[in-house]
Write an enzyme that holds these catalytic residues in place. Sequence first.
Site, PDB file in Angstrom:
ATOM      1  N   GLY A  49       0.785  -1.233   0.000  1.00  0.00           N
ATOM      2  CA  GLY A  49       0.000   0.000   0.000  1.00  0.00           C
ATOM      3  C   GLY A  49       0.812   1.276   0.000  1.00  0.00           C
ATOM      4  O   GLY A  49       0.436   2.269  -0.620  1.00  0.00           O
ATOM      5  N   ASP A 105       0.330   3.569   4.164  1.00  0.00           N
ATOM      6  CA  ASP A 105      -0.635   4.317   3.359  1.00  0.00           C
ATOM      7  C   ASP A 105      -1.734   4.909   4.217  1.00  0.00           C
ATOM      8  O   ASP A 105      -2.088   6.073   4.090  1.00  0.00           O
ATOM      9  CB  ASP A 105      -1.217   3.423   2.235  1.00  0.00           C
ATOM     10  N   ASP A 108      -5.924   2.956  10.030  1.00  0.00           N
ATOM     11  CA  ASP A 108      -7.361   2.673  10.136  1.00  0.00           C
ATOM     12  C   ASP A 108      -7.645   2.189  11.562  1.00  0.00           C
ATOM     13  O   ASP A 108      -7.761   2.997  12.477  1.00  0.00           O
ATOM     14  CB  ASP A 108      -7.719   1.647   9.051  1.00  0.00           C
ATOM     15  N   LYS A 136      -7.819   7.603   9.297  1.00  0.00           N
ATOM     16  CA  LYS A 136      -9.258   7.510   9.592  1.00  0.00           C
ATOM     17  C   LYS A 136      -9.378   7.408  11.107  1.00  0.00           C
ATOM     18  O   LYS A 136      -9.520   6.312  11.659  1.00  0.00           O
ATOM     19  CB  LYS A 136      -9.833   6.224   8.993  1.00  0.00           C
ATOM     20  N   PHE A 157     -14.293   3.737   2.680  1.00  0.00           N
ATOM     21  CA  PHE A 157     -13.266   2.878   2.096  1.00  0.00           C
ATOM     22  C   PHE A 157     -12.749   3.541   0.832  1.00  0.00           C
ATOM     23  O   PHE A 157     -13.510   3.817  -0.090  1.00  0.00           O
ATOM     24  CB  PHE A 157     -13.812   1.477   1.797  1.00  0.00           C
ATOM     25  N   VAL A 158     -11.438   3.816   0.804  1.00  0.00           N
ATOM     26  CA  VAL A 158     -10.864   4.584  -0.308  1.00  0.00           C
ATOM     27  C   VAL A 158      -9.885   3.734  -1.113  1.00  0.00           C
ATOM     28  O   VAL A 158      -9.297   2.780  -0.596  1.00  0.00           O
ATOM     29  CB  VAL A 158     -10.150   5.861   0.203  1.00  0.00           C
ATOM     30  N   ASP A 164      -5.692  -0.225  -2.361  1.00  0.00           N
ATOM     31  CA  ASP A 164      -6.394  -1.144  -3.260  1.00  0.00           C
ATOM     32  C   ASP A 164      -7.730  -1.604  -2.720  1.00  0.00           C
ATOM     33  O   ASP A 164      -8.026  -1.468  -1.535  1.00  0.00           O
ATOM     34  CB  ASP A 164      -5.527  -2.396  -3.478  1.00  0.00           C
ATOM     35  N   ARG A 170      -4.645   0.484  -7.379  1.00  0.00           N
ATOM     36  CA  ARG A 170      -3.479   1.103  -6.723  1.00  0.00           C
ATOM     37  C   ARG A 170      -2.865   2.192  -7.591  1.00  0.00           C
ATOM     38  O   ARG A 170      -2.234   3.117  -7.091  1.00  0.00           O
ATOM     39  CB  ARG A 170      -2.396   0.052  -6.440  1.00  0.00           C
TER      40      ARG A 170
HETATM   41  P1  IMP Z   1      -5.279  -1.008  10.126  1.00  0.00           P
HETATM   42  O1  IMP Z   1      -4.395  -2.143  10.531  1.00  0.00           O
HETATM   43  O2  IMP Z   1      -6.745  -1.316  10.351  1.00  0.00           O
HETATM   44  O3  IMP Z   1      -4.879   0.337  10.690  1.00  0.00           O
HETATM   45  O4  IMP Z   1      -5.255  -0.899   8.564  1.00  0.00           O
HETATM   46  C1  IMP Z   1      -4.152  -0.653   7.874  1.00  0.00           C
HETATM   47  C2  IMP Z   1      -4.196  -1.332   6.531  1.00  0.00           C
HETATM   48  O5  IMP Z   1      -5.520  -1.665   6.085  1.00  0.00           O
HETATM   49  C3  IMP Z   1      -3.654  -0.354   5.544  1.00  0.00           C
HETATM   50  O6  IMP Z   1      -2.255  -0.541   5.399  1.00  0.00           O
HETATM   51  C4  IMP Z   1      -4.424  -0.690   4.289  1.00  0.00           C
HETATM   52  O7  IMP Z   1      -3.728  -1.673   3.560  1.00  0.00           O
HETATM   53  C5  IMP Z   1      -5.721  -1.286   4.743  1.00  0.00           C
HETATM   54  N1  IMP Z   1      -6.822  -0.284   4.677  1.00  0.00           N
HETATM   55  C6  IMP Z   1      -7.452   0.330   5.696  1.00  0.00           C
HETATM   56  N2  IMP Z   1      -8.389   1.184   5.266  1.00  0.00           N
HETATM   57  C7  IMP Z   1      -8.352   1.121   3.910  1.00  0.00           C
HETATM   58  C8  IMP Z   1      -9.079   1.793   2.863  1.00  0.00           C
HETATM   59  O8  IMP Z   1      -9.967   2.643   3.070  1.00  0.00           O
HETATM   60  N3  IMP Z   1      -8.745   1.454   1.594  1.00  0.00           N
HETATM   61  C9  IMP Z   1      -7.781   0.539   1.279  1.00  0.00           C
HETATM   62  N4  IMP Z   1      -7.063  -0.104   2.225  1.00  0.00           N
HETATM   63  C10 IMP Z   1      -7.349   0.180   3.533  1.00  0.00           C
HETATM   64 MG    MG Z   2      -1.572  -1.690   3.576  1.00  0.00          MG
END
Ligand code: IMP
Ligand code: MG
Length: 189
Positions: A49, A105, A108, A136, A157-158, A164, A170
Amino acid sequence: MRSAESIHPDLETVLITESAIKRRLKQLGAEIKQTYGDEEITVISIINGAILFTADLLRQIDNPVRLDCIRVSSYRNKTQSIGTPQLIHSLTLETAHRHVLLIDDILDTGKTISLVVGLIKKLNPASIKTCVLLDKQGRREVPFTADFVGFQIPDKFVVGYGLDFAERYRNLPCIGVLKPHLQNPPEWA
Ligand code: IMP
Ligand code: MG
């Protein structure tokens, strides 16, 4: 401004344009430079990402840079986090006594970046800071604040600019939101 449809027919809206990303990357580069001065930085990019973001951001920084990548398993089912991320490919560069800047990237739930920060801390770096293109904030499950943030975004979701959906989109030059009927295609799609 180009319409979402003309950039990609699957996009419903453009959240962040290509030119807004370029402008913000210049500012982020300046913020990073101000923090590190002329120090060498060991950049660790969470792939796939963060590939595009890392490539463009590094060209805004004139510090000496060492670059490594780390791969963390996708633990997503469609657009939702469903478990605990796992490390798939580890670091090859030595990080002990180095100033580490971890790049992802999007922040979340916070699970991915917390996992990787925990791993790097065990390697005894001189310092560790984090930089994410998107944040986010409202979705956090693990408390985490990044040191450098490109943009705060709402809970949508972006895709694009490295992000991706099922490995697609991507290479879009902007950050956009998919049309709703494409966000949860049937299992066989
Ligand atoms: P986290 O572990 O939930 O903080 O998420 C991190 C990973 O989830 C990021 O590195 C992304 O690969 C994926 N991710 C989270 N939100 C999105 C989104 O809105 N679009 C695409 N990938 C996302
Ligand atoms: Mg990622």
